[in-house]
Design a protein around this motif. Structure first.
Motif, mmCIF file in Angstrom:
data_model
loop_
_atom_site.group_PDB
_atom_site.id
_atom_site.type_symbol
_atom_site.label_atom_id
_atom_site.label_comp_id
_atom_site.label_asym_id
_atom_site.label_seq_id
_atom_site.Cartn_x
_atom_site.Cartn_y
_atom_site.Cartn_z
ATOM 1 N N ARG A 223 -8.281 10.775 -9.733
ATOM 2 C CA ARG A 223 -7.933 11.764 -10.753
ATOM 3 C C ARG A 223 -7.441 13.058 -10.093
ATOM 4 O O ARG A 223 -7.717 13.335 -8.931
ATOM 5 N N GLN A 224 -6.742 13.850 -10.868
ATOM 6 C CA GLN A 224 -6.067 15.036 -10.341
ATOM 7 C C GLN A 224 -7.025 15.989 -9.636
ATOM 8 O O GLN A 224 -6.671 16.630 -8.643
ATOM 9 N N LYS A 225 -8.250 16.094 -10.111
ATOM 10 C CA LYS A 225 -9.221 16.998 -9.490
ATOM 11 C C LYS A 225 -9.566 16.587 -8.072
ATOM 12 O O LYS A 225 -10.059 17.404 -7.273
ATOM 13 N N ASP A 226 -9.293 15.314 -7.727
ATOM 14 C CA ASP A 226 -9.609 14.814 -6.393
ATOM 15 C C ASP A 226 -8.368 14.643 -5.514
ATOM 16 O O ASP A 226 -8.464 14.133 -4.395
ATOM 17 N N TRP A 227 -7.200 15.050 -5.995
ATOM 18 C CA TRP A 227 -5.998 14.964 -5.172
ATOM 19 C C TRP A 227 -6.136 15.886 -3.960
ATOM 20 O O TRP A 227 -6.873 16.884 -4.013
ATOM 21 N N PRO A 228 -5.441 15.585 -2.865
ATOM 22 C CA PRO A 228 -5.567 16.426 -1.667
ATOM 23 C C PRO A 228 -5.105 17.852 -1.905
ATOM 24 O O PRO A 228 -4.167 18.102 -2.676
ATOM 25 N N ILE A 229 -5.782 18.787 -1.256
ATOM 26 C CA ILE A 229 -5.425 20.206 -1.282
ATOM 27 C C ILE A 229 -5.204 20.648 0.154
ATOM 28 O O ILE A 229 -6.037 20.382 1.030
ATOM 29 N N LYS A 230 -4.109 21.305 0.402
ATOM 30 C CA LYS A 230 -3.756 21.721 1.759
ATOM 31 C C LYS A 230 -4.852 22.591 2.345
ATOM 32 O O LYS A 230 -5.350 23.527 1.717
ATOM 33 N N GLY A 231 -5.261 22.242 3.568
ATOM 34 C CA GLY A 231 -6.298 23.008 4.252
ATOM 35 C C GLY A 231 -7.697 22.522 3.983
ATOM 36 O O GLY A 231 -8.651 22.970 4.634
ATOM 37 N N GLU A 232 -7.869 21.599 3.025
ATOM 38 C CA GLU A 232 -9.180 21.038 2.733
ATOM 39 C C GLU A 232 -9.216 19.565 3.139
ATOM 40 O O GLU A 232 -8.199 18.886 3.143
ATOM 41 N N MET A 233 -10.397 19.077 3.508
ATOM 42 C CA MET A 233 -10.536 17.705 3.965
ATOM 43 C C MET A 233 -10.336 16.735 2.803
ATOM 44 O O MET A 233 -10.879 16.927 1.710
ATOM 45 N N PHE A 234 -9.543 15.705 3.060
ATOM 46 C CA PHE A 234 -9.340 14.635 2.081
ATOM 47 C C PHE A 234 -9.915 13.358 2.680
ATOM 48 O O PHE A 234 -9.518 12.943 3.769
ATOM 49 N N ASP A 235 -10.857 12.750 1.992
ATOM 50 C CA ASP A 235 -11.600 11.609 2.520
ATOM 51 C C ASP A 235 -10.748 10.344 2.459
ATOM 52 O O ASP A 235 -10.703 9.654 1.443
ATOM 53 N N LEU A 236 -10.074 10.032 3.578
ATOM 54 C CA LEU A 236 -9.201 8.864 3.618
ATOM 55 C C LEU A 236 -9.965 7.569 3.443
ATOM 56 O O LEU A 236 -9.488 6.627 2.802
ATOM 57 N N GLU A 237 -11.151 7.504 4.008
ATOM 58 C CA GLU A 237 -11.943 6.274 3.916
ATOM 59 C C GLU A 237 -12.384 6.016 2.475
ATOM 60 O O GLU A 237 -12.470 4.868 2.037
ATOM 61 N N LYS A 238 -12.643 7.076 1.728
ATOM 62 C CA LYS A 238 -13.070 6.933 0.337
ATOM 63 C C LYS A 238 -11.901 6.565 -0.570
ATOM 64 O O LYS A 238 -12.013 5.688 -1.430
#
Length: 324
Positions: A223-238
C-alpha cells in the motif's frame, strides 16, 4: 550455516497496490527515485489505467526482462462494477455518457444465477477482442489513448484471448459486480461493453480492480503508506519477491561445468540434468519452461526442453556477471 540472501543482488519483483488516480508510469517512477540503491533498470509487468486500481508488478535488477513471460504465462483476475444503460468514449464512467440504451427488460429482471449462466456460456473459453480505442495498446509507437486525446480513435483488429473464469458477485439492475479471470491482454472495459451489447443495450465500468496476477494478489500488495521514501530504509526482504516465487515453474539444477555451458548458450543433454519438481504442482505456470539454477541454488535464467536437450531461452544478466 546457510548464506543469507543479499536482496540488493538478485532480481526482485514488488507487488504494488496501485490506487485510483496515478498512472502506472508515475508509480514506477516513484520507486525508481526512492528505492535508494543501485538496482539497475526498472519496469512493470502490465499497466493499469489511472481509473483502475490493484496489482501492479514492478521488477528490478533484471526481473523486468521477464515481462513477456509474465504476460504469457500468468492469468489476471479483476473485480469490476459495471453500470448498464449508457455508453462512454472510454468504456468507463470517468467520461460522460454520450448514448443511452438500457438492456432488454427480461435481462433487467433476470436472477443473478441465471444471468451468470447465460454470460458464462457465451464468453468462457476462447474469446476474440479488439483493444479499446482508449487503452494502453500501442499503434505507430503511441498508446491508443494518446491517439484518442489527439482526436484520432484507432480501431484495431480483434485478437484471440481467453476467459478462464467468470462470476457475478452482485446484480441489482443497473449495477453488476463481477469477477473475471482472463489471459493477458484482455480489456475488461471492452468485455463489459460486449456483455451489455449481448443483452441488448449499452454499459460502462464504474470500478475496476486487478485483484491478482497469478499468485500475486491485491491483499498482499504494498500500500502507498509503505512505498519507499528517499533517505529511509525500505525492507527489500519483506517487500521484494524473487522471480521464481512470482512465476512458479519446475526447476533444473546444473553442475559447474553445465552452468558454464548454459551461460554461453550451449544446449545440454536432458538425461544428464537434475530436474526438481515444484511441491505445488497445481500452481505450475508451464510444463515447457524451466527455471535454471547452478549447484549453489543461484538462479541463472530460463530454459526449454527441446529434442531431448535443454535450450537456454533467457539468461539473467546478473547471473552471467556473477557466475560465468
Amino acid at each position: 550455516m546457510p548464506v543469507k540472501t543479499d536482496y540488493q543482488k538478485i532480481p526482485l519483483v514488488f507487488n504494488v497496490y496501485k490506487p485510483v488516480g496515478p498512472s502506472s508510469f508515475s508509480i514506477v517512477h516513484h520507486f525508481k527515485k526512492n528505492l535508494g540503491y543501485d538496482f539497475g533498470k526498472i519496469g512493470h509487468f502490465g499497466t493499469l489505467d489511472p481509473f483502475a486500481e490493484g496489482v501492479l508488478l514492478i521488477g528490478v535488477q533484471g526481473a523486468q526482462r521477464l515481462n513477456d513471460y509474465i504476460h504469457e504465462l500468468l492469468p489476471k483476475t479483476y473485480r469490476a462494477v459495471g453500470i448498464f444503460g449508457g455508453k462512454t468514449d472510454t468504456g468507463d464512467l470517468t467520461a460522460l455518457v454520450n448514448v443511452e440504451k438500457h438492456i432488454a427488460v427480461e435481462f433487467q429482471k433476470m436472477a443473478k444465477e441465471e444471468l451468470e449462466e447465460k454470460l458464462a456460456k457465451h464468453f468462457l473459453g476462447e474469446y476474440w477482442q479488439a483493444p479499446h480505442s482508449v487503452s494502453a495498446t500501442k499503434f505507430e509507437g503511441k498508446r491508443l489513448y494518446e491517439h484518442a486525446l489527439a482526436g484520432r480513435l484507432i480501431q484495431k483488429e480483434k485478437v484471440k484471448r481467453e476467459i478462464l473464469d467468470f462470476k457475478i458477485a452482485r446484480y441489482e439492475y443497473p449495477e453488476m459486480e463481477f469477477e473475471i479471470t482472463v489471459s493477458s491482454g484482455t480489456y475488461v472495459r471492452s468485455f463489459f461493453e460486449e456483455v451489455a451489447e449481448l443483452l441488448g443495450g449499452y454499459g460502462a465500468l464504474q470500478i475496476l480492480e486487478r485483484t491478482a496476477i497469478g499468485e500475486n494478489t491485491s491483499a498482499n500488495g504494498i500500500r502507498q503508506k509503505d512505498w519507499p521514501i528517499k533517505g529511509e530504509m525500505f525492507d527489500l526482504e519483506k517487500w521484494g519477491r524473487p522471480l521464481d516465487q512470482v512465476l512458479r515453474l519446475n526447476k533444473v539444477r546444473l553442475t559447474s561445468e553445465q552452468t558454464s555451458k548454459y551461460l554461453q548458450g550451449q544446449r545440454l543433454k536432458l538425461d544428464l540434468i537434475e530436474l526438481v519438481y515444484d511441491s505445488q504442482q497445481e500452481l505450475i505456470s508451464s510444463q515447457n519452461i524451466l527455471w535454471v539454477y547452478n549447484q549453489d541454488s543461484h538462479l541463472l535464467g530460463l530454459a526449454r526442453p527441446l529434442n531431448e536437450e535443454l535450450a537456454a531461452i533467457f539468461n539473467l544478466q546478473l547471473a552471467i556477471s556473477l557466475f560465468l
